[in-house]
Design an enzyme around this catalytic site. Structure first.
Site, PDB file in Angstrom:
ATOM      1  N   ARG A 104      -2.700  15.596  -0.302  1.00 13.84           N
ATOM      2  CA  ARG A 104      -2.326  15.424  -1.710  1.00 13.84           C
ATOM      3  C   ARG A 104      -1.215  16.407  -2.081  1.00 13.84           C
ATOM      4  O   ARG A 104      -1.174  16.974  -3.164  1.00 13.84           O
ATOM      5  CB  ARG A 104      -3.550  15.550  -2.643  1.00 13.84           C
ATOM      6  CG  ARG A 104      -4.622  14.487  -2.373  1.00 13.84           C
ATOM      7  CD  ARG A 104      -5.607  14.307  -3.506  1.00 13.84           C
ATOM      8  NE  ARG A 104      -6.358  15.501  -3.834  1.00 13.84           N
ATOM      9  CZ  ARG A 104      -7.533  15.845  -3.290  1.00 13.84           C
ATOM     10  NH1 ARG A 104      -8.096  15.073  -2.381  1.00 13.84           N
ATOM     11  NH2 ARG A 104      -8.148  16.955  -3.663  1.00 13.84           N
TER      12      ARG A 104
ATOM     13  N   GLU B 268       1.294  15.413   2.694  1.00 13.58           N
ATOM     14  CA  GLU B 268       0.003  15.725   3.335  1.00 13.58           C
ATOM     15  C   GLU B 268      -0.940  16.480   2.401  1.00 13.58           C
ATOM     16  O   GLU B 268      -0.522  17.367   1.646  1.00 13.58           O
ATOM     17  CB  GLU B 268       0.278  16.568   4.586  1.00 13.58           C
ATOM     18  CG  GLU B 268      -0.926  17.143   5.271  1.00 13.58           C
ATOM     19  CD  GLU B 268      -1.754  16.095   5.998  1.00 13.58           C
ATOM     20  OE1 GLU B 268      -2.955  16.010   5.701  1.00 13.58           O
ATOM     21  OE2 GLU B 268      -1.194  15.384   6.856  1.00 13.58           O
TER      22      GLU B 268
ATOM     23  N   ARG C  72       0.853  -1.188   0.000  1.00 13.95           N
ATOM     24  CA  ARG C  72       0.000   0.000   0.000  1.00 13.95           C
ATOM     25  C   ARG C  72       0.885   1.232   0.000  1.00 13.95           C
ATOM     26  O   ARG C  72       1.821   1.330   0.812  1.00 13.95           O
ATOM     27  CB  ARG C  72      -0.882  -0.001   1.254  1.00 13.95           C
ATOM     28  CG  ARG C  72      -1.583   1.321   1.576  1.00 13.95           C
ATOM     29  CD  ARG C  72      -2.751   1.578   0.714  1.00 13.95           C
ATOM     30  NE  ARG C  72      -3.428   2.849   1.064  1.00 13.95           N
ATOM     31  CZ  ARG C  72      -4.194   3.513   0.232  1.00 13.95           C
ATOM     32  NH1 ARG C  72      -4.413   3.062  -0.996  1.00 13.95           N
ATOM     33  NH2 ARG C  72      -4.776   4.642   0.602  1.00 13.95           N
TER      34      ARG C  72
ATOM     35  N   HIS D 193       0.509   4.798   1.023  1.00 21.73           N
ATOM     36  CA  HIS D 193      -0.461   5.579   1.796  1.00 21.73           C
ATOM     37  C   HIS D 193       0.081   6.986   2.011  1.00 21.73           C
ATOM     38  O   HIS D 193       1.104   7.175   2.655  1.00 21.73           O
ATOM     39  CB  HIS D 193      -0.719   4.910   3.148  1.00 21.73           C
ATOM     40  CG  HIS D 193      -1.832   5.549   3.917  1.00 21.73           C
ATOM     41  ND1 HIS D 193      -3.150   5.173   3.753  1.00 21.73           N
ATOM     42  CD2 HIS D 193      -1.831   6.552   4.829  1.00 21.73           C
ATOM     43  CE1 HIS D 193      -3.910   5.908   4.542  1.00 21.73           C
ATOM     44  NE2 HIS D 193      -3.139   6.765   5.199  1.00 21.73           N
TER      45      HIS D 193
ATOM     46  N   THR E 235      -4.961  -0.262  -3.826  1.00 21.71           N
ATOM     47  CA  THR E 235      -5.314   1.110  -4.199  1.00 21.71           C
ATOM     48  C   THR E 235      -6.608   1.136  -4.995  1.00 21.71           C
ATOM     49  O   THR E 235      -6.959   0.157  -5.655  1.00 21.71           O
ATOM     50  CB  THR E 235      -4.196   1.777  -5.024  1.00 21.71           C
ATOM     51  OG1 THR E 235      -4.515   3.160  -5.224  1.00 21.71           O
ATOM     52  CG2 THR E 235      -4.005   1.115  -6.376  1.00 21.71           C
TER      53      THR E 235
ATOM     54  N   ARG F 203       0.709  15.202  -5.712  1.00 23.34           N
ATOM     55  CA  ARG F 203       1.662  14.221  -5.192  1.00 23.34           C
ATOM     56  C   ARG F 203       2.649  13.730  -6.246  1.00 23.34           C
ATOM     57  O   ARG F 203       2.343  13.690  -7.433  1.00 23.34           O
ATOM     58  CB  ARG F 203       0.910  13.021  -4.599  1.00 23.34           C
ATOM     59  CG  ARG F 203       0.187  13.349  -3.314  1.00 23.34           C
ATOM     60  CD  ARG F 203      -0.652  12.187  -2.841  1.00 23.34           C
ATOM     61  NE  ARG F 203      -1.779  11.924  -3.735  1.00 23.34           N
ATOM     62  CZ  ARG F 203      -2.694  10.996  -3.523  1.00 23.34           C
ATOM     63  NH1 ARG F 203      -2.599  10.210  -2.449  1.00 23.34           N
ATOM     64  NH2 ARG F 203      -3.700  10.820  -4.365  1.00 23.34           N
TER      65      ARG F 203
ATOM     66  N   ASP G 144      -4.391  17.008  -7.633  1.00 24.09           N
ATOM     67  CA  ASP G 144      -3.480  16.104  -6.931  1.00 24.09           C
ATOM     68  C   ASP G 144      -2.051  16.519  -7.242  1.00 24.09           C
ATOM     69  O   ASP G 144      -1.615  16.452  -8.388  1.00 24.09           O
ATOM     70  CB  ASP G 144      -3.723  14.659  -7.374  1.00 24.09           C
ATOM     71  CG  ASP G 144      -3.068  13.637  -6.467  1.00 24.09           C
ATOM     72  OD1 ASP G 144      -2.095  13.997  -5.765  1.00 24.09           O
ATOM     73  OD2 ASP G 144      -3.519  12.478  -6.461  1.00 24.09           O
TER      74      ASP G 144
END
Length: 200
Positions: free
Chosen positions: A94, A92, A49, A51, A149, A128, A126
């Site tokens: 996105r 944090e 994952r 995360h 996901t 990220r 987003d």
């Protein structure tokens, strides 16, 4: 390689004992963490994952998102599997940061959805960078992953970065009246697959 592996220690949890591995970004010094369960060596694909950090959901029990529910479910699935990895990606909100996330929440309270709120603050939906996670997998010597996901973009970016995602494993948990609109927006505007089966 954007990261280096710097420290590791045992981390007992309600789901069992994990190995916590700390990484540091070479350019910024930002830290990231992997939780490793069992023996992840060998050629068989590893359940994993990625995360992204969510203080409000992971630590403060927020019902505005599904993050805390996903974190717990992922650790539980990994422990049940007997081997696996959770990468805790320190981006944090996105990757707009905690204070901007609070500002985005304030806009959502006024009627904007999660994507519109980010745009109002001058951010993409987003922000990220998942290529960092590909580097973490490589530093853990993991090449084949069964990825927990609902986000096909994660699969795409990690694949482009050299990680062989052999299966997408849905992680659909935590829907409630407080986050239903948020989850519907992620499905409609960000392509999240929230009513799907595993793909191979």
């Amino acid at each position: 390689m954007q990261l280096k592996r710097v420290a590791e220690a045992k981390l007992p949890t309600p789901w069992g004992d994990f190995l916590m591995v700390g990484f540091e970004e070479l350019a910024t010094g930002q830290d990231h963490v992997a939780l490793v369960y069992g023996d992840i060596s060998g050629q068989s694909p590893v359940l994993a994952r990625v995360h992204s950090e969510c203080l409000t959901g992971d630590a403060l029990f927020s019902l505005r998102c599904d993050c805390g529910f996903q974190l717990e479910a992922a650790l539980s699935h990994i422990a049940e599997e007997g081997r696996g990895i959770l990468l805790y990606h320190r981006q944090e909100g996105r990757n707009i940061g905690l204070l901007n996330k609070i500002r985005a929440y304030a806009l959502q309270d006024q009627g904007y959805d999660t994507v519109e709120a980010n745009h109002q603050l001058g951010f993409a939906a987003d922000e990220r960078d998942f290529t960092l996670c590909a580097d973490m997998f490589k530093l853990l010597n993991v090449e084949q992953v069964r990825l927990l996901t609902n986000n096909p973009k994660k699969v795409e970016i990690l694949t482009e970065a050299g990680i062989n995602i052999v299966e997408r494993v849905p992680l659909i948990v935590g829907r409630n009246p407080k986050n239903a609109h948020y989850l519907d927006t992620k499905a409609a505007k960000m392509g999240h697959l929230l009513n799907s089966k595993p793909t191979e």
